[in-house]
Design an enzyme around this catalytic site. Structure first.
Site, PDB file in Angstrom:
ATOM      1  CG  ASP A  45      -1.782   1.224   1.325  1.00  0.00           C
ATOM      2  OD1 ASP A  45      -2.725   1.301   0.510  1.00  0.00           O
ATOM      3  OD2 ASP A  45      -1.545   2.110   2.166  1.00  0.00           O
ATOM      4  CG  HIS A 104      -5.301   9.400   0.905  1.00  0.00           C
ATOM      5  ND1 HIS A 104      -3.978   9.673   0.794  1.00  0.00           N
ATOM      6  CD2 HIS A 104      -5.437   8.756   2.089  1.00  0.00           C
ATOM      7  CE1 HIS A 104      -3.331   9.220   1.851  1.00  0.00           C
ATOM      8  NE2 HIS A 104      -4.193   8.656   2.658  1.00  0.00           N
ATOM      9  CG  LEU A 185       0.432  -3.418  14.157  1.00  0.00           C
ATOM     10  CD1 LEU A 185       1.926  -3.699  14.087  1.00  0.00           C
ATOM     11  CD2 LEU A 185      -0.323  -4.617  14.706  1.00  0.00           C
ATOM     12  CB  ILE A 223      -2.814  -1.987   5.255  1.00  0.00           C
ATOM     13  CG1 ILE A 223      -3.983  -2.298   4.344  1.00  0.00           C
ATOM     14  CG2 ILE A 223      -1.638  -1.373   4.492  1.00  0.00           C
ATOM     15  CD1 ILE A 223      -3.645  -3.031   3.101  1.00  0.00           C
ATOM     16  CG  ASN A 235       3.908  -7.350  12.094  1.00  0.00           C
ATOM     17  OD1 ASN A 235       3.836  -7.619  13.284  1.00  0.00           O
ATOM     18  ND2 ASN A 235       4.258  -6.146  11.655  1.00  0.00           N
TER      19      ASN A 235
HETATM   20  N1  LIG Z   1      -5.812   5.434   3.927  1.00  0.00           N
HETATM   21  C1  LIG Z   1      -5.335   6.145   4.912  1.00  0.00           C
HETATM   22  O1  LIG Z   1      -5.790   7.271   5.167  1.00  0.00           O
HETATM   23  C2  LIG Z   1      -4.251   5.571   5.762  1.00  0.00           C
HETATM   24  C3  LIG Z   1      -3.942   6.168   7.009  1.00  0.00           C
HETATM   25  C4  LIG Z   1      -2.934   5.592   7.789  1.00  0.00           C
HETATM   26  C5  LIG Z   1      -2.261   4.465   7.352  1.00  0.00           C
HETATM   27  N2  LIG Z   1      -2.576   3.932   6.124  1.00  0.00           N
HETATM   28  C6  LIG Z   1      -1.841   2.734   5.615  1.00  0.00           C
HETATM   29  O2  LIG Z   1      -1.808   1.752   6.641  1.00  0.00           O
HETATM   30  C7  LIG Z   1      -0.445   1.402   6.914  1.00  0.00           C
HETATM   31  C8  LIG Z   1      -0.271   0.962   8.363  1.00  0.00           C
HETATM   32  O3  LIG Z   1      -0.654   1.977   9.260  1.00  0.00           O
HETATM   33  P1  LIG Z   1       0.396   2.786  10.138  1.00  0.00           P
HETATM   34  O4  LIG Z   1       1.662   2.904   9.400  1.00  0.00           O
HETATM   35  O5  LIG Z   1      -0.305   4.025  10.554  1.00  0.00           O
HETATM   36  O6  LIG Z   1       0.579   1.989  11.483  1.00  0.00           O
HETATM   37  P2  LIG Z   1       0.634   0.485  12.029  1.00  0.00           P
HETATM   38  O7  LIG Z   1       0.864  -0.498  10.940  1.00  0.00           O
HETATM   39  O8  LIG Z   1      -0.572   0.343  12.885  1.00  0.00           O
HETATM   40  O9  LIG Z   1       1.903   0.576  13.002  1.00  0.00           O
HETATM   41  C9  LIG Z   1       3.200   0.806  12.522  1.00  0.00           C
HETATM   42  C10 LIG Z   1       4.101   0.981  13.730  1.00  0.00           C
HETATM   43  O10 LIG Z   1       4.110  -0.222  14.496  1.00  0.00           O
HETATM   44  C11 LIG Z   1       5.463  -0.696  14.597  1.00  0.00           C
HETATM   45  N3  LIG Z   1       5.410  -2.158  14.493  1.00  0.00           N
HETATM   46  C12 LIG Z   1       5.191  -2.895  13.375  1.00  0.00           C
HETATM   47  N4  LIG Z   1       5.177  -4.200  13.675  1.00  0.00           N
HETATM   48  C13 LIG Z   1       5.429  -4.294  15.006  1.00  0.00           C
HETATM   49  C14 LIG Z   1       5.550  -5.385  15.886  1.00  0.00           C
HETATM   50  N5  LIG Z   1       5.403  -6.642  15.464  1.00  0.00           N
HETATM   51  N6  LIG Z   1       5.816  -5.118  17.194  1.00  0.00           N
HETATM   52  C15 LIG Z   1       5.949  -3.849  17.646  1.00  0.00           C
HETATM   53  N7  LIG Z   1       5.827  -2.769  16.851  1.00  0.00           N
HETATM   54  C16 LIG Z   1       5.561  -2.990  15.527  1.00  0.00           C
HETATM   55  C17 LIG Z   1       6.226  -0.066  13.472  1.00  0.00           C
HETATM   56  O11 LIG Z   1       7.591   0.014  13.842  1.00  0.00           O
HETATM   57  P3  LIG Z   1       8.812  -0.081  12.781  1.00  0.00           P
HETATM   58  O12 LIG Z   1       8.380   0.659  11.547  1.00  0.00           O
HETATM   59  O13 LIG Z   1       9.918   0.545  13.522  1.00  0.00           O
HETATM   60  O14 LIG Z   1       9.059  -1.539  12.489  1.00  0.00           O
HETATM   61  C18 LIG Z   1       5.556   1.284  13.370  1.00  0.00           C
HETATM   62  O15 LIG Z   1       6.043   2.150  14.370  1.00  0.00           O
HETATM   63  C19 LIG Z   1       0.318   2.668   6.512  1.00  0.00           C
HETATM   64  O16 LIG Z   1       1.701   2.425   6.338  1.00  0.00           O
HETATM   65  C20 LIG Z   1      -0.393   3.050   5.251  1.00  0.00           C
HETATM   66  O17 LIG Z   1       0.022   2.242   4.173  1.00  0.00           O
HETATM   67  C21 LIG Z   1      -3.561   4.453   5.342  1.00  0.00           C
END
Ligand SMILES: NC(=O)c1ccc[n+]([C@@H]2O[C@H](COP(=O)([O-])OP(=O)(O)OC[C@H]3O[C@@H](n4cnc5c(N)ncnc54)[C@H](OP(=O)(O)O)[C@@H]3O)[C@@H](O)[C@H]2O)c1
Length: 277
Positions: A45, A104, A185, A223, A235
């Site tokens: 994504d 978006h 997460l 995602i 993960n």
């Molecule tokens: N459509 C939208 O408006 C929208 C909004 C937000 C997000 N998104 C999409 O969703 C994706 C995921 O959401 P997100 O990036 O907000 O957050 P997330 O996936 O909920 O969390 C990412 C965070 O968790 C950490 N992490 C990952 N795996 C872990 C584990 N097994 N244990 C402990 N910590 C862990 C990562 O650390 P490290 O990176 O240091 O490994 C990072 O700090 C985004 O990258 C994006 O593609 C879309």
């Protein structure tokens, strides 16, 4: 079931049941993406505003996996002209097509009918295989469907036990819209929650694995973003256990319409959650 297992979209196309997110994938993005694909992730994504499209395109070219095996998702912004933004995104990715193009977020005024028309045209021309939306409420989604007759394949929304909506789940299931769960997460905000920790311990899993598994069992498609290799691997290790029904219920009971991005869930409260994500 594994990261390469798929779910069927309303169009009949298959989409992997787990995705890799690239928002804030700041550290060695190409290498991290190649590692993720090597480990088994197949859906990636990105977005016009993440700054990661070039890296995603480079990884797709270098990874030695057939393009058809990969599922690339990107997004146009609410201020874009959607058809030309789709072409611009493909330019940045260096790809002929993506698998899924999303709006978006809904524009501040209206439901984005022009954006949707632009994506319908892009799909007709093969620039994207499927089209969908992100951060849309039920009312906004219904408005788009009634005006165009085209049902979005996906609504990508924030989705964790602390913030989700059964009403949205029911609506999407009834209309065969697949929910992609972003920030599964909690953007690393509540992984140390004591209720989660207690439950995860009982399954011999981490809280991150518990949250991803909760999504899979709900039929929503997480995602997840991870820059660290151990996180990437951790993960993926979510296919060898099952959360019991009573524990799913305990997780459901944590709902407080919480958003890790500030405010409350954008698809419920239009005042909250709108930002640069
Ligand atoms: N459509 C939208 O408006 C929208 C909004 C937000 C997000 N998104 C999409 O969703 C994706 C995921 O959401 P997100 O990036 O907000 O957050 P997330 O996936 O909920 O969390 C990412 C965070 O968790 C950490 N992490 C990952 N795996 C872990 C584990 N097994 N244990 C402990 N910590 C862990 C990562 O650390 P490290 O990176 O240091 O490994 C990072 O700090 C985004 O990258 C994006 O593609 C879309």
């Amino acid at each position: 079931m594994d990261a390469q297992s798929t779910t069927s979209l309303i169009t009949g196309r298959k989409m992997p049941i787990l995705g890799f997110g690239t928002w804030q994938l700041n550290h060695q993005p190409v290498e991290t993406l190649l590692e993720a694909i090597k480990m088994g992730y197949r859906m990636i994504d990105t977005s016009g505003d993440y700054g990661t499209q070039a890296a995603v395109g480079e990884a797709v070219k270098k990874c030695k996996i057939d393009r058809k095996e990969l599922f690339i998702v990107t997004k146009v912004e609410e201020t874009d002209e959607a058809y030309s933004a789709t072409k611009e995104n493909l330019n940045q990715l260096g790809l002929d097509y993506v698998d899924l193009m999303l709006i978006h977020r809904p524009p501040k005024n209206g439901i984005g009918q022009e954006l949707w028309d632009g994506l319908i045209k892009a799909k007709r021309e093969g620039l994207t295989k499927d089209i969908g939306i992100s951060n849309y409420s039920i009312e906004e989604t219904q408005g788009l469907i009634e005006a165009s007759g085209v049902i979005p394949a996906v609504n990508q929304i924030e989705w964790t036990p602390f913030g989700y909506s059964f009403e949205m789940l029911d609506y999407c299931q009834a209309n065969r819209i697949t929910i992609q769960a972003y920030s599964p997460l909690t953007h690393d905000d509540r992984l140390d929650d004591p209720d989660l920790e207690e439950l995860a311990d009982r399954y011999g899993k981490t809280t991150a694995q518990l949250l991803l598994r909760w999504n899979l069992q709900m039929g929503t498609v997480p995602i997840v973003k991870a820059n660290q290799k151990e996180h990437l691997q951790e993960n993926l290790n979510i296919f060898d256990f099952e959360i019991a029904e009573e524990d799913m219920e305990a997780l459901y009971s944590l709902n407080e319409a919480y958003s890790s991005l500030g405010g409350s869930l954008s698809y419920i409260n239009k005042q909250g959650g709108q930002g640069e994500f």
